[in-house]
Design an enzyme around this catalytic site. Structure first.
Site, PDB file in Angstrom:
ATOM      1  N   ARG A  98       0.802  -1.234   0.000  1.00  0.00           N
ATOM      2  CA  ARG A  98       0.000   0.000   0.000  1.00  0.00           C
ATOM      3  C   ARG A  98       0.836   1.285   0.000  1.00  0.00           C
ATOM      4  O   ARG A  98       0.298   2.376  -0.172  1.00  0.00           O
ATOM      5  CB  ARG A  98      -0.972  -0.007   1.189  1.00  0.00           C
ATOM      6  CG  ARG A  98      -2.200  -0.870   0.907  1.00  0.00           C
ATOM      7  CD  ARG A  98      -3.256  -0.658   1.957  1.00  0.00           C
ATOM      8  NE  ARG A  98      -2.950  -1.400   3.168  1.00  0.00           N
ATOM      9  CZ  ARG A  98      -3.413  -1.074   4.377  1.00  0.00           C
ATOM     10  NH1 ARG A  98      -4.181  -0.009   4.536  1.00  0.00           N
ATOM     11  NH2 ARG A  98      -3.104  -1.804   5.431  1.00  0.00           N
ATOM     12  N   GLY A 112       9.092  -3.839  12.085  1.00  0.00           N
ATOM     13  CA  GLY A 112       9.870  -2.768  11.462  1.00  0.00           C
ATOM     14  C   GLY A 112       9.038  -1.590  11.009  1.00  0.00           C
ATOM     15  O   GLY A 112       9.584  -0.535  10.693  1.00  0.00           O
TER      16      GLY A 112
HETATM   17  C1  UD1 Z   1      -0.358  -8.747  13.331  1.00  0.00           C
HETATM   18  C2  UD1 Z   1      -0.914  -9.683  14.403  1.00  0.00           C
HETATM   19  C3  UD1 Z   1      -2.185  -9.070  14.980  1.00  0.00           C
HETATM   20  C4  UD1 Z   1      -1.919  -7.674  15.505  1.00  0.00           C
HETATM   21  C5  UD1 Z   1      -1.298  -6.826  14.420  1.00  0.00           C
HETATM   22  C6  UD1 Z   1      -0.863  -5.485  14.977  1.00  0.00           C
HETATM   23  C7  UD1 Z   1      -0.287 -11.903  13.665  1.00  0.00           C
HETATM   24  C8  UD1 Z   1      -0.754 -13.169  13.062  1.00  0.00           C
HETATM   25  N1  UD1 Z   1      -1.196 -10.946  13.823  1.00  0.00           N
HETATM   26  O1  UD1 Z   1      -1.303  -8.763  12.294  1.00  0.00           O
HETATM   27  O2  UD1 Z   1      -2.690  -9.888  16.017  1.00  0.00           O
HETATM   28  O3  UD1 Z   1      -3.124  -7.093  15.976  1.00  0.00           O
HETATM   29  O4  UD1 Z   1      -0.135  -7.454  13.875  1.00  0.00           O
HETATM   30  O5  UD1 Z   1      -0.443  -4.650  13.930  1.00  0.00           O
HETATM   31  O6  UD1 Z   1       0.867 -11.793  14.020  1.00  0.00           O
HETATM   32  N2  UD1 Z   1       5.934  -9.881   8.524  1.00  0.00           N
HETATM   33  C9  UD1 Z   1       7.057 -10.591   8.144  1.00  0.00           C
HETATM   34  N3  UD1 Z   1       6.910 -11.791   7.557  1.00  0.00           N
HETATM   35  C10 UD1 Z   1       5.695 -12.351   7.311  1.00  0.00           C
HETATM   36  C11 UD1 Z   1       4.544 -11.623   7.714  1.00  0.00           C
HETATM   37  C12 UD1 Z   1       4.693 -10.405   8.325  1.00  0.00           C
HETATM   38  O7  UD1 Z   1       8.178 -10.137   8.333  1.00  0.00           O
HETATM   39  O8  UD1 Z   1       5.662 -13.451   6.777  1.00  0.00           O
HETATM   40  C13 UD1 Z   1       6.097  -8.579   9.169  1.00  0.00           C
HETATM   41  C14 UD1 Z   1       5.424  -7.465   8.394  1.00  0.00           C
HETATM   42  O9  UD1 Z   1       6.316  -6.900   7.471  1.00  0.00           O
HETATM   43  C15 UD1 Z   1       5.058  -6.502   9.506  1.00  0.00           C
HETATM   44  C16 UD1 Z   1       4.818  -7.398  10.716  1.00  0.00           C
HETATM   45  O10 UD1 Z   1       5.453  -8.621  10.415  1.00  0.00           O
HETATM   46  O11 UD1 Z   1       6.132  -5.644   9.818  1.00  0.00           O
HETATM   47  C17 UD1 Z   1       3.340  -7.622  11.007  1.00  0.00           C
HETATM   48  O12 UD1 Z   1       2.779  -8.243   9.889  1.00  0.00           O
HETATM   49  P1  UD1 Z   1       1.333  -7.870   9.373  1.00  0.00           P
HETATM   50  O13 UD1 Z   1       1.044  -8.653   8.182  1.00  0.00           O
HETATM   51  O14 UD1 Z   1       1.187  -6.405   9.324  1.00  0.00           O
HETATM   52  O15 UD1 Z   1       0.468  -8.469  10.588  1.00  0.00           O
HETATM   53  P2  UD1 Z   1      -1.056  -8.185  10.799  1.00  0.00           P
HETATM   54  O16 UD1 Z   1      -1.847  -9.043   9.901  1.00  0.00           O
HETATM   55  O17 UD1 Z   1      -1.315  -6.746  10.794  1.00  0.00           O
END
Ligand code: UD1
Ligand code: CA
Length: 474
Positions: free
Chosen positions: A20, A113
């Site tokens: 986004r 991050g």
């Molecule tokens: C996550 C939490 C959710 C919380 C929210 C807060 C989980 C399953 N859910 O959801 O409970 O309320 O954060 O913002 O953890 N990332 C990786 N590798 C991956 C996936 C994600 O490095 O395979 C990183 C993303 O770049 C990001 C962070 O992890 O910095 C969080 O990932 P994101 O997909 O935003 O998690 P949410 O679905 O928002």
């Protein structure tokens, strides 16, 4: 604050794409207050006195890894390493990649991050809540919790699970307390839980949040450290959110400065993208930007629309509007403005400009790598580069140091009490002796003796009763 005796190891998840943002730059390298989002998080980890910081990279990994700097305040034992997560199968999968880098004896703090403004004291409180034997979650209540993982509690209030929005029932979606994405947990407890994660959920991802269920099953207490400050858990997904968080952060900084006594004409038009230190009775007009390290002495006044980086400005100095001060980090390059100096409007001080007490720099004057001793003045349209000006030198309008011969830079020395007329060219290397005067329009290529008047221009010639040519009639 009771400090945990256990070593703290930080995992920062930064492998996600950030679609986004609609940018070629990886999301975590976008800047807030002049620093990459991920750099804020790494610097926070350094502030926590972390032993290890493991950054999980994936999308744009090379660029992200190259774009990070060792935190300025890192302790001696601080070690940062990168672990690749390819492909990205969820937050649980992300932390699984860090396992080999995490010693068993530490407390693991999981950060993201793209969440730049979490405070060190908040994380210290979370680590205390973990206490070396519990799973501690940082939580917050949101009026609109859409999209977040919900904190499900038993009748007793004990945390039972985190339920992701997409997996939640209508009743669960009523829960306002959400998981911030930040937890603290002993590595020896976390590791076996990570092994057990699966991806049988609405998103087909390995959810880190499922470790809560495993903790409950193992009889490990799960504690929620609930905060109310939404800025500390705000994540960035779009340019709109980035700008909103920037303004909220700047406003918070502005309020802190005003509480110290700094007088800001408008806290909504004030930007610090680095470290600003202000002594008593500093006044700052609208739309100023400070970056790098800037120190403002007692009673300093900064006019509207100034852009100032890496500078030390002495007590009582006045920087008039539209002045650009662009110092460098090193002692040699930092710009110094002496006490009581007057600079601007429309002045430009470049790296290594060192102005003494009560120096005056006027409009459209550029100073670079030059020292101007107390009381020296360059009030209009001038260039002073690679030079040293003695006390009380008066440097005329339109005069320049010709410091560059096309290959090398040379020094110009102007000794105390010299008057340089208007429109002079001082061809370096050259020395103008103390108390000397250089006539306007002179091009000076040789050293001049102290006290001498030097004029180096064609003699004025007048032809009496000169008749101008007239146009021929056809
Ligand atoms: C996550 C939490 C959710 C919380 C929210 C807060 C989980 C399953 N859910 O959801 O409970 O309320 O954060 O913002 O953890 N990332 C990786 N590798 C991956 C996936 C994600 O490095 O395979 C990183 C993303 O770049 C990001 C962070 O992890 O910095 C969080 O990932 P994101 O997909 O935003 O998690 P949410 O679905 O928002
Ligand atoms: Ca998120």
């Amino acid at each position: 604050m009771v400090q945990s005796q256990q070593a703290v190891d930080v995992v920062i998840m930064a492998a996600g794409k950030g679609t986004r943002m609609k940018s070629k730059l990886p999301k975590v390298l976008h800047r807030l207050a002049g620093r990459a989002l991920l750099q804020h998080v790494v610097d926070t980890a350094a502030g926590l006195n972390a032993r290890r910081v493991v950054v999980i990279t994936g999308h744009g990994a090379m660029e992200v890894e190259a774009g990070l700097a060792q935190p300025a305040r890192a302790g001696a034992g601080f070690g940062m390493e990168f672990v690749r997560q390819e492909p990205q199968l969820g937050t649980g999968h992300a932390v699984q990649q860090a396992v080999p880098a995490l010693p068993d004896d530490g407390v693991v703090v999981v950060l993201s991050g793209d969440v730049p403004l979490t405070q060190v004291d908040t994380l210290q409180a979370l680590i205390s809540a973990c206490g070396g034997n519990k799973l501690a979650l940082l939580t917050i209540e949101f009026a609109d919790p859409t999209g977040y993982g919900r904190i499900e509690r038993a009748g007793s209030g004990a945390v039972q699970a985190i339920v992701e929005h997409k997996d939640a029932s209508d009743t669960q979606r009523q829960i306002k307390e959400i998981y911030s994405g930040i937890m603290a947990v002993p590595a020896r407890l976390l590791k076996p839980w990570l092994v057990k994660l699966d991806n049988k959920n609405a998103q087909g991802e390995y959810y880190l949040t499922d470790v809560v269920k495993f903790a409950v099953a193992d009889g490990v207490p799960v504690v929620a450290h609930k905060i109310s400050d939404a800025l500390q858990v705000a994540g960035i997904n779009s340019p709109v959110q980035l700008a909103e968080l920037e303004r909220a952060h700047q406003l918070r900084q502005a309020q802190a400065f005003m509480e110290q006594g700094v007088r800001l004409a408008d806290p909504a038009r004030f930007d610090v993208r680095g470290e600003l230190q202000c002594a008593q009775d500093v006044e700052i007009d609208v739309n100023c930007i400070f970056s790098g390290r800037v120190q403002l002495g007692e009673g300093v006044r900064i006019g509207a629309h100034c852009v100032i980086s890496n500078a030390r400005i002495g007590a009582g100095a006045v920087i008039h509007p539209y002045t650009h001060i662009e110092g460098g980090h090193s002692d040699k390059d930092v710009v110094e403005v002496g006490p009581g100096a007057l600079v601007g409007p429309f002045a430009r001080l470049r790296p290594g400009a060192k102005l003494g007490q009560e120096v005056h720099i006027g409009n459209f004057v550029e100073v670079k790598n030059a020292t101007m001793a107390a009381g020296a003045k360059a009030n209009h349209l001038a260039y002073v580069g690679d030079a040293s000006l003695g006390e009380r030198v008066n440097y005329g309008a339109g005069s320049i140091t010709a410091n560059y011969d096309g290959a090398n830079k040379h020094q110009t020395v102007i000794e105390a009490d010299v008057h340089i007329g208007s429109n002079c060219v001082l061809v370096a290397p050259v020395t103008i002796g103390a108390g000397g005067t250089v006539g306007g329009g002179s091009t000076i290529t040789k050293d001049t003796a102290p006290g001498a008047l030097t004029v180096a221009r064609a003699k004025q010639v007048s032809v009496a009763n000169w008749t101008r040519p007239v146009k021929k009639k056809k």
